[in-house]
Design a protein around this motif. Structure first.
Motif, mmCIF file in Angstrom:
data_model
loop_
_atom_site.group_PDB
_atom_site.id
_atom_site.type_symbol
_atom_site.label_atom_id
_atom_site.label_comp_id
_atom_site.label_asym_id
_atom_site.label_seq_id
_atom_site.Cartn_x
_atom_site.Cartn_y
_atom_site.Cartn_z
ATOM 1 N N THR A 2 9.842 6.919 10.420
ATOM 2 C CA THR A 2 10.984 7.560 9.778
ATOM 3 C C THR A 2 10.555 8.171 8.450
ATOM 4 N N ILE A 3 11.385 9.037 7.935
ATOM 5 C CA ILE A 3 11.108 9.677 6.646
ATOM 6 C C ILE A 3 10.972 8.627 5.549
ATOM 7 N N LYS A 4 11.820 7.590 5.593
ATOM 8 C CA LYS A 4 11.751 6.545 4.564
ATOM 9 C C LYS A 4 10.407 5.834 4.600
ATOM 10 N N GLU A 5 9.894 5.575 5.814
ATOM 11 C CA GLU A 5 8.597 4.915 5.934
ATOM 12 C C GLU A 5 7.478 5.805 5.420
ATOM 13 N N ILE A 6 7.559 7.096 5.719
ATOM 14 C CA ILE A 6 6.537 8.029 5.252
ATOM 15 C C ILE A 6 6.588 8.148 3.728
ATOM 16 N N ASP A 7 7.791 8.233 3.167
ATOM 17 C CA ASP A 7 7.924 8.294 1.706
ATOM 18 C C ASP A 7 7.375 7.039 1.044
ATOM 19 N N LYS A 8 7.608 5.907 1.673
ATOM 20 C CA LYS A 8 7.088 4.637 1.151
ATOM 21 C C LYS A 8 5.553 4.625 1.213
ATOM 22 N N ALA A 9 5.015 5.132 2.309
ATOM 23 C CA ALA A 9 3.554 5.213 2.443
ATOM 24 C C ALA A 9 2.967 6.123 1.374
ATOM 25 N N ILE A 10 3.613 7.252 1.125
ATOM 26 C CA ILE A 10 3.137 8.179 0.096
ATOM 27 C C ILE A 10 3.124 7.496 -1.267
ATOM 28 N N LYS A 11 4.172 6.742 -1.549
ATOM 29 C CA LYS A 11 4.264 6.034 -2.835
ATOM 30 C C LYS A 11 3.089 5.066 -3.005
ATOM 31 N N TYR A 12 2.839 4.242 -1.997
ATOM 32 C CA TYR A 12 1.776 3.245 -2.099
ATOM 33 C C TYR A 12 0.384 3.865 -2.063
ATOM 34 N N LEU A 13 0.207 4.860 -1.216
ATOM 35 C CA LEU A 13 -1.101 5.501 -1.138
ATOM 36 C C LEU A 13 -1.411 6.288 -2.407
ATOM 37 N N SER A 14 -0.403 6.912 -2.995
ATOM 38 C CA SER A 14 -0.609 7.618 -4.268
ATOM 39 C C SER A 14 -1.082 6.650 -5.336
ATOM 40 N N TYR A 15 -0.466 5.479 -5.351
ATOM 41 C CA TYR A 15 -0.895 4.450 -6.297
ATOM 42 C C TYR A 15 -2.351 4.071 -6.030
ATOM 43 N N GLY A 16 -2.708 3.960 -4.754
ATOM 44 C CA GLY A 16 -4.077 3.587 -4.389
ATOM 45 C C GLY A 16 -5.110 4.623 -4.809
ATOM 46 N N THR A 17 -4.719 5.885 -4.856
ATOM 47 C CA THR A 17 -5.678 6.920 -5.252
ATOM 48 C C THR A 17 -5.964 6.895 -6.744
ATOM 49 N N ARG A 18 -5.121 6.241 -7.524
ATOM 50 C CA ARG A 18 -5.322 6.186 -8.973
ATOM 51 C C ARG A 18 -6.342 5.128 -9.380
ATOM 52 N N LYS A 19 -6.766 4.326 -8.435
ATOM 53 C CA LYS A 19 -7.785 3.323 -8.732
ATOM 54 C C LYS A 19 -9.096 4.019 -9.066
ATOM 55 N N LEU A 20 -9.894 3.395 -9.925
ATOM 56 C CA LEU A 20 -11.137 4.006 -10.378
ATOM 57 C C LEU A 20 -12.069 4.331 -9.211
ATOM 58 N N LYS A 21 -12.230 3.405 -8.292
ATOM 59 C CA LYS A 21 -13.120 3.625 -7.151
ATOM 60 C C LYS A 21 -12.334 3.503 -5.859
ATOM 61 N N ALA A 22 -11.410 4.404 -5.662
ATOM 62 C CA ALA A 22 -10.594 4.382 -4.452
ATOM 63 C C ALA A 22 -11.462 4.724 -3.244
ATOM 64 N N GLU A 23 -11.197 4.046 -2.160
ATOM 65 C CA GLU A 23 -11.882 4.347 -0.905
ATOM 66 C C GLU A 23 -11.516 5.754 -0.458
ATOM 67 N N PRO A 24 -12.477 6.505 0.061
ATOM 68 C CA PRO A 24 -12.163 7.859 0.532
ATOM 69 C C PRO A 24 -11.063 7.894 1.589
ATOM 70 N N LEU A 25 -10.960 6.860 2.404
ATOM 71 C CA LEU A 25 -9.935 6.834 3.446
ATOM 72 C C LEU A 25 -8.520 6.847 2.878
ATOM 73 N N VAL A 26 -8.359 6.364 1.648
ATOM 74 C CA VAL A 26 -7.037 6.403 1.018
ATOM 75 C C VAL A 26 -6.571 7.848 0.890
ATOM 76 N N PHE A 27 -7.484 8.733 0.522
ATOM 77 C CA PHE A 27 -7.137 10.151 0.389
ATOM 78 C C PHE A 27 -6.814 10.762 1.749
#
Length: 86
Positions: A2-27
């Motif tokens: 659902t759109i809500k699940e995708i929006d939630k995923a975007i929120k968490y994954l965006s946070y994950g990309t801000r880590k200093l050494k984020a795994e490339p798969l996060v992107f």
């Protein structure tokens, strides 16, 4: 999904990309989430970051060049849509 699940995923994954050494798969997965929510420009940006940070084998496995082309096609297609009112 659902759109809500995708929006939630975007929120968490965006946070994950801000880590200093984020795994490339996060992107990659953030790009996929943007792709599913028709945010093709943001998806392309994330896929390109994935391309620069991941190994060639992983890029081939995820068919990243194909994903970028699909998003570019999506950008062209949504350019010519109109709002339907029922």
């Amino acid at each position: 999904q659902t759109i809500k699940e995708i929006d939630k995923a975007i929120k968490y994954l965006s946070y994950g990309t801000r880590k200093l050494k984020a795994e490339p798969l996060v992107f990659y997965y953030l790009g996929s989430a943007y792709h599913l929510s028709y945010q093709f420009d943001k998806a392309i940006a994330q896929y390109q970051i994935f391309q620069t940070q991941s190994a060639a084998k992983l890029q081939k496995e995820k068919q990243i060049d194909r994903e970028i082309v699909i998003c570019e096609n999506g950008l062209d297609l949504v350019k010519y849509t109109s709002q339907l009112i029922v």
